[in-house]
Scaffold this motif. Structure first.
Motif, PDB file in Angstrom:
ATOM      1  N   GLY A  44       0.535  -1.217   0.064  1.00 17.72           N
ATOM      2  CA  GLY A  44       0.349   0.021  -0.072  1.00 17.72           C
ATOM      3  C   GLY A  44       0.693   1.601  -0.179  1.00 17.72           C
ATOM      4  N   ARG A  45       2.013   1.392  -0.169  1.00 19.58           N
ATOM      5  CA  ARG A  45       2.787   2.173   0.421  1.00 19.58           C
ATOM      6  C   ARG A  45       3.923   2.684  -1.524  1.00 19.58           C
ATOM      7  NH1 ARG A  45       4.613   1.319   6.157  1.00 19.58           N
ATOM      8  NH2 ARG A  45       3.289   0.302   6.288  1.00 19.58           N
ATOM      9  N   LEU A  47       3.803   2.040  -5.739  1.00 20.66           N
ATOM     10  CA  LEU A  47       2.831   1.492  -7.086  1.00 20.66           C
ATOM     11  C   LEU A  47       4.417   0.957  -8.244  1.00 20.66           C
ATOM     12  CD1 LEU A  47       1.237   4.652  -8.662  1.00 20.66           C
ATOM     13  CD2 LEU A  47       0.538   3.042  -6.588  1.00 20.66           C
ATOM     14  N   LEU A  54      -0.459  -0.719 -14.343  1.00 27.32           N
ATOM     15  CA  LEU A  54       0.089  -0.847 -12.737  1.00 27.32           C
ATOM     16  C   LEU A  54      -0.288  -2.843 -12.053  1.00 27.32           C
ATOM     17  CD1 LEU A  54      -2.444   1.757 -11.153  1.00 27.32           C
ATOM     18  CD2 LEU A  54       0.280   1.417 -11.053  1.00 27.32           C
ATOM     19  N   THR A  56      -1.285  -6.107  -9.345  1.00 29.66           N
ATOM     20  CA  THR A  56      -1.185  -6.245  -7.841  1.00 29.66           C
ATOM     21  C   THR A  56      -0.853  -7.053  -7.556  1.00 29.66           C
ATOM     22  OG1 THR A  56      -2.584  -7.704  -8.962  1.00 29.66           O
ATOM     23  CG2 THR A  56      -3.657  -5.755  -8.348  1.00 29.66           C
ATOM     24  N   VAL A  72       4.868   5.812  -3.207  1.00 37.49           N
ATOM     25  CA  VAL A  72       3.369   7.308  -3.369  1.00 37.49           C
ATOM     26  C   VAL A  72       3.303   8.324  -2.480  1.00 37.49           C
ATOM     27  CG1 VAL A  72       2.182   5.803  -4.288  1.00 37.49           C
ATOM     28  CG2 VAL A  72       2.218   5.594  -1.860  1.00 37.49           C
TER      29      VAL A  72
ATOM     30  N   VAL B  12      -5.304  -2.364  -9.200  1.00 37.34           N
ATOM     31  CA  VAL B  12      -4.933  -1.876  -7.688  1.00 37.34           C
ATOM     32  C   VAL B  12      -5.896  -2.296  -6.895  1.00 37.34           C
ATOM     33  CG1 VAL B  12      -5.777   0.165  -6.323  1.00 37.34           C
ATOM     34  CG2 VAL B  12      -5.390   0.255  -8.674  1.00 37.34           C
ATOM     35  N   ALA B  13      -5.150  -3.009  -5.624  1.00 29.72           N
ATOM     36  CA  ALA B  13      -5.973  -3.972  -4.754  1.00 29.72           C
ATOM     37  C   ALA B  13      -5.865  -2.923  -3.942  1.00 29.72           C
ATOM     38  CB  ALA B  13      -4.807  -4.934  -4.473  1.00 29.72           C
ATOM     39  N   GLU B 202      -3.253   7.923   0.549  1.00 29.97           N
ATOM     40  CA  GLU B 202      -1.429   8.775  -0.194  1.00 29.97           C
ATOM     41  C   GLU B 202      -1.479   7.865  -1.655  1.00 29.97           C
ATOM     42  OE1 GLU B 202       1.903   9.251   1.575  1.00 29.97           O
ATOM     43  OE2 GLU B 202       1.722  11.750   1.323  1.00 29.97           O
ATOM     44  N   PHE B 203      -1.998   6.488  -1.425  1.00 27.55           N
ATOM     45  CA  PHE B 203      -2.048   5.059  -2.258  1.00 27.55           C
ATOM     46  C   PHE B 203      -2.881   5.628  -3.002  1.00 27.55           C
ATOM     47  CE2 PHE B 203      -3.071   1.099  -2.835  1.00 27.55           C
ATOM     48  CZ  PHE B 203      -1.844   0.566  -4.001  1.00 27.55           C
ATOM     49  N   ALA B 206      -2.410   8.510  -5.407  1.00 27.60           N
ATOM     50  CA  ALA B 206      -0.983   7.369  -6.478  1.00 27.60           C
ATOM     51  C   ALA B 206      -2.069   7.364  -7.329  1.00 27.60           C
ATOM     52  CB  ALA B 206       0.259   7.411  -5.950  1.00 27.60           C
ATOM     53  N   ASN B 207      -2.587   6.145  -7.079  1.00 29.18           N
ATOM     54  CA  ASN B 207      -3.167   5.649  -8.571  1.00 29.18           C
ATOM     55  C   ASN B 207      -4.135   6.154  -9.367  1.00 29.18           C
ATOM     56  OD1 ASN B 207      -2.450   1.891  -8.526  1.00 29.18           O
ATOM     57  ND2 ASN B 207      -2.784   2.527  -6.023  1.00 29.18           N
ATOM     58  N   LYS B 233       2.538   9.409  10.041  1.00 28.71           N
ATOM     59  CA  LYS B 233       1.689   9.275   9.012  1.00 28.71           C
ATOM     60  C   LYS B 233       2.157   7.699   8.472  1.00 28.71           C
ATOM     61  CE  LYS B 233       1.254  12.242   5.296  1.00 28.71           C
ATOM     62  NZ  LYS B 233       1.667  12.680   4.095  1.00 28.71           N
ATOM     63  N   ASN B 234       3.453   7.184   9.631  1.00 23.94           N
ATOM     64  CA  ASN B 234       4.335   5.904   8.874  1.00 23.94           C
ATOM     65  C   ASN B 234       3.827   4.984  10.500  1.00 23.94           C
ATOM     66  OD1 ASN B 234       6.163   6.030   7.495  1.00 23.94           O
ATOM     67  ND2 ASN B 234       7.050   6.986   8.184  1.00 23.94           N
ATOM     68  N   LEU B 237       0.632   3.755   8.723  1.00 19.26           N
ATOM     69  CA  LEU B 237       0.253   3.007   7.635  1.00 19.26           C
ATOM     70  C   LEU B 237       0.334   1.635   8.760  1.00 19.26           C
ATOM     71  CD1 LEU B 237       2.345   5.316   5.354  1.00 19.26           C
ATOM     72  CD2 LEU B 237       0.351   3.719   5.344  1.00 19.26           C
ATOM     73  N   ASP B 238       1.524   1.456   9.269  1.00 23.12           N
ATOM     74  CA  ASP B 238       1.784   0.179   9.999  1.00 23.12           C
ATOM     75  C   ASP B 238       0.610  -0.446  10.813  1.00 23.12           C
ATOM     76  OD1 ASP B 238       4.586   0.456   9.223  1.00 23.12           O
ATOM     77  OD2 ASP B 238       5.217   1.000  10.547  1.00 23.12           O
ATOM     78  N   ASP B 241      -1.382  -1.897   7.773  1.00 19.37           N
ATOM     79  CA  ASP B 241      -0.899  -3.312   7.861  1.00 19.37           C
ATOM     80  C   ASP B 241      -1.314  -4.249   8.275  1.00 19.37           C
ATOM     81  OD1 ASP B 241       0.506  -1.845   5.786  1.00 19.37           O
ATOM     82  OD2 ASP B 241       2.023  -2.092   6.352  1.00 19.37           O
TER      83      ASP B 241
END
Lengths: 76, 297
Positions: A44-45, A47, A54, A56, A72, B12-13, B202-203, B206-207, B233-234, B237-238, B241
């Protein structure tokens, strides 16, 4: 005179990292997820791009692939 | 992996939405997140003149593209901060993008106003990110008010918003917590401010840029290495996940149930007056940017 060496096909996978502008080469990688694990990135971070498309994390990589991994995260 | 909607191969997943999308369905998905944010929080309508803060990065360009695609009346304002390593690149991306999508772009050059961040950094002891943010907010608001824009839109995404929320929670900063949210109504000389991308990570932005063919800049600001928000932010993000979807639940929950707990206990409101120098609303005689200008001259 003939060369005994045949033209070799490059089966390795080339990975370019952005924004670091760094290139890594791997002999064996099965999937995108495996690639990300090898370079210490998480799905998720970044591309992951091959031939302008892209990918997956479950996608299977092929020998000779050229992969771009783009971070990203905003850096200010 | 197949597209959740149309079952063709996905590109995109998104574990946080328990979904995956092909290109067309992803663009529709992102559009619906923006439409939902706008509708749910009554951000703007098609009669509004919207000023978009355009930095040249992925979020501001994705926001401009999406609002333009949805038919809103938008113009861009780019603030050239006068940082030699990053400002020319950011400006080029902003100008190229607005040219391509026929979005009117205004540019304010801080060097012309003796407020280039390169010089400010040398003269001011406060953290440069804080000063830079104050200067940008001042000029976006001032430009909007003086040019009859009813709304200022910024590209803050879910990661920006949740990291800011977590940072303020860690400090129990009551004033910031009660002001935090995707809409700041217009009041006392301040234009209405909206963040239509707050549902996209953000991901996801970006996509969106990649799939919409938006070329964005990622020249990092050389002064941002000491900013504290990336730490939060990090952390988030962790957490995301381990628990996909946690960020949006954290933020949505705050807006629906948490924020009201931080409203001021009494009716006391900070008195705001026009700045004696420039007329900008301030709680002191001279606003922060005019004080900065005095320091710089």
């Amino acid at each position: 005179m003939h060369s005994t060496q045949e033209k070799r096909y490059d089966y390795r996978i080339t990975v370019s990292l952005e924004p670091e502008n760094q290139t890594l080469v791997f002999d064996r990688l099965k999937t995108v997820l495996q690639l990300l694990n090898r370079i210490g990135r998480k799905p998720g971070r970044v591309l992951v791009i091959r031939d302008g498309q892209l990918l997956t994390p479950d996608l299977i990589l092929a020998p000779g692939d050229k992969i771009l991994v783009r971070d990203v995260g905003s850096k200010g | 992996m197949k597209c959740t909607r149309c079952k063709i191969p996905a590109v995109v997943a998104l574990p946080s939405h328990n979904a995956a999308f092909c290109k067309d369905c992803y663009l529709l998905f992102a559009q619906r997140l923006v439409e939902r944010a706008i509708k749910e929080h009554q951000m703007c309508d098609h009669a509004d003149r919207i000023l978009v803060a355009i930095s040249g990065g992925k979020d501001s360009l994705a926001l401009s593209w999406q609002l333009k695609t949805l038919g809103y009346d938008i113009s861009g304002l780019h603030i050239d901060l006068g940082i030699p390593e990053s400002s020319p690149i950011a400006r080029q991306y902003s100008e190229r993008f607005c040219d391509k999508y026929e979005i009117p772009l205004h540019v304010l050059q801080m060097t012309d106003l003796h407020l280039s961040m390169k010089e400010v950094k040398k003269r001011v002891k406060r953290p440069i990110c804080s000063v830079c943010g104050q200067v940008k907010r001042y000029f976006f608001n001032k430009f909007a008010v003086e040019n009859q824009f009813s709304v200022v839109a910024t590209g803050h995404n879910l990661d920006d918003e949740t990291s800011r929320l977590l940072a303020n929670v860690m400090r129990w900063d009551m004033d910031y917590l009660h002001d935090l949210g995707p809409v700041m109504p217009a009041k006392k000389g301040f234009a209405k401010k909206i963040k239509p991308l707050f549902r996209l990570s953000e991901f996801e932005t970006a996509n969106l840029c990649f799939l919409a063919g938006i070329d964005y800049g990622y020249a990092p600001c050389p002064y941002s290495s000491k900013a504290s928000f990336p730490v939060y932010k990090n952390l988030l993000l962790d957490l995301e996940d381990i628990q996909p979807g946690r960020k949006i639940h954290f933020y949505d929950g705050f807006l629906k149930r948490g924020r009201k707990g931080f409203m001021p206990m009494d009716d006391e409101d900070i008195t705001v007056h026009p700045c004696v120098e420039c007329g900008y609303p301030t709680s002191t005689g001279q606003c922060g940017v005019c004080r900065l200008r005095s320091t710089m001259s």
